[in-house]
Design a protein around this motif. Structure first.
Motif, PDB file in Angstrom:
ATOM      1  N   ASN A  96      -6.447   3.632   3.681  1.00 15.35           N
ATOM      2  CA  ASN A  96      -6.542   2.612   2.635  1.00 15.35           C
ATOM      3  C   ASN A  96      -5.402   1.601   2.676  1.00 15.35           C
ATOM      4  OD1 ASN A  96      -8.915   3.713   1.465  1.00 15.35           O
ATOM      5  ND2 ASN A  96      -7.658   5.315   0.546  1.00 15.35           N
ATOM      6  N   GLU A  97      -4.669   1.566   3.775  1.00 15.35           N
ATOM      7  CA  GLU A  97      -3.504   0.686   3.889  1.00 15.35           C
ATOM      8  C   GLU A  97      -3.850  -0.773   3.599  1.00 15.35           C
ATOM      9  OE1 GLU A  97       0.087  -0.179   7.057  1.00 15.35           O
ATOM     10  OE2 GLU A  97      -1.697   0.884   7.719  1.00 15.35           O
ATOM     11  N   GLU A  98      -4.930  -1.282   4.187  1.00 16.23           N
ATOM     12  CA  GLU A  98      -5.329  -2.672   3.983  1.00 16.23           C
ATOM     13  C   GLU A  98      -5.676  -2.928   2.523  1.00 16.23           C
ATOM     14  OE1 GLU A  98      -6.164  -6.643   4.619  1.00 16.23           O
ATOM     15  OE2 GLU A  98      -5.070  -5.215   5.866  1.00 16.23           O
ATOM     16  N   ARG A 127      -2.528  -3.116   0.505  1.00 18.41           N
ATOM     17  CA  ARG A 127      -1.821  -4.373   0.783  1.00 18.41           C
ATOM     18  C   ARG A 127      -2.447  -5.507  -0.022  1.00 18.41           C
ATOM     19  NH1 ARG A 127      -2.414  -8.705   3.435  1.00 18.41           N
ATOM     20  NH2 ARG A 127      -4.320  -8.101   4.524  1.00 18.41           N
ATOM     21  N   ARG A 128      -3.768  -5.566  -0.058  1.00 14.61           N
ATOM     22  CA  ARG A 128      -4.450  -6.632  -0.785  1.00 14.61           C
ATOM     23  C   ARG A 128      -4.234  -6.525  -2.309  1.00 14.61           C
ATOM     24  NH1 ARG A 128     -10.399  -7.069   2.032  1.00 14.61           N
ATOM     25  NH2 ARG A 128      -9.654  -7.561   4.129  1.00 14.61           N
ATOM     26  N   LEU A 129      -4.136  -5.314  -2.787  1.00 14.47           N
ATOM     27  CA  LEU A 129      -3.967  -5.114  -4.225  1.00 14.47           C
ATOM     28  C   LEU A 129      -2.541  -5.380  -4.699  1.00 14.47           C
ATOM     29  CD1 LEU A 129      -6.082  -1.886  -4.761  1.00 14.47           C
ATOM     30  CD2 LEU A 129      -6.658  -4.215  -5.478  1.00 14.47           C
TER      31      LEU A 129
END
Length: 65
Positions: free
Chosen positions: A57-59, A62-64
């Protein structure tokens, strides 16, 4: 140190006593070592699972942020 009482089947208790005698340690030491290993293994499994979730869930994270 906390004291814990376990109920073992006659067969398990006998096997534990035989193993303890072979190894030259007390049955309590075998149980303590086995439990410590199990808990350590669970800790490692949890850490690995948490790392997989974070990586997966890294991406999203990052977006959150």
């Amino acid at each position: 140190m906390k004291k814990l009482t376990l109920q073992l089947s006659d067969d398990t208790a006998q096997r534990l006593e035989v193993l303890a005698e072979k190894l030259g340690v007390s049955p309590e030491e075998i149980v303590q070592a086995g439990l410590a290993e199990q808990l350590s293994s669970l800790d490692r499994e949890y850490e690995q699972a948490a790392a997989r979730v974070l990586q997966k869930n890294e991406e999203l994270y990052r977006r959150l942020s």
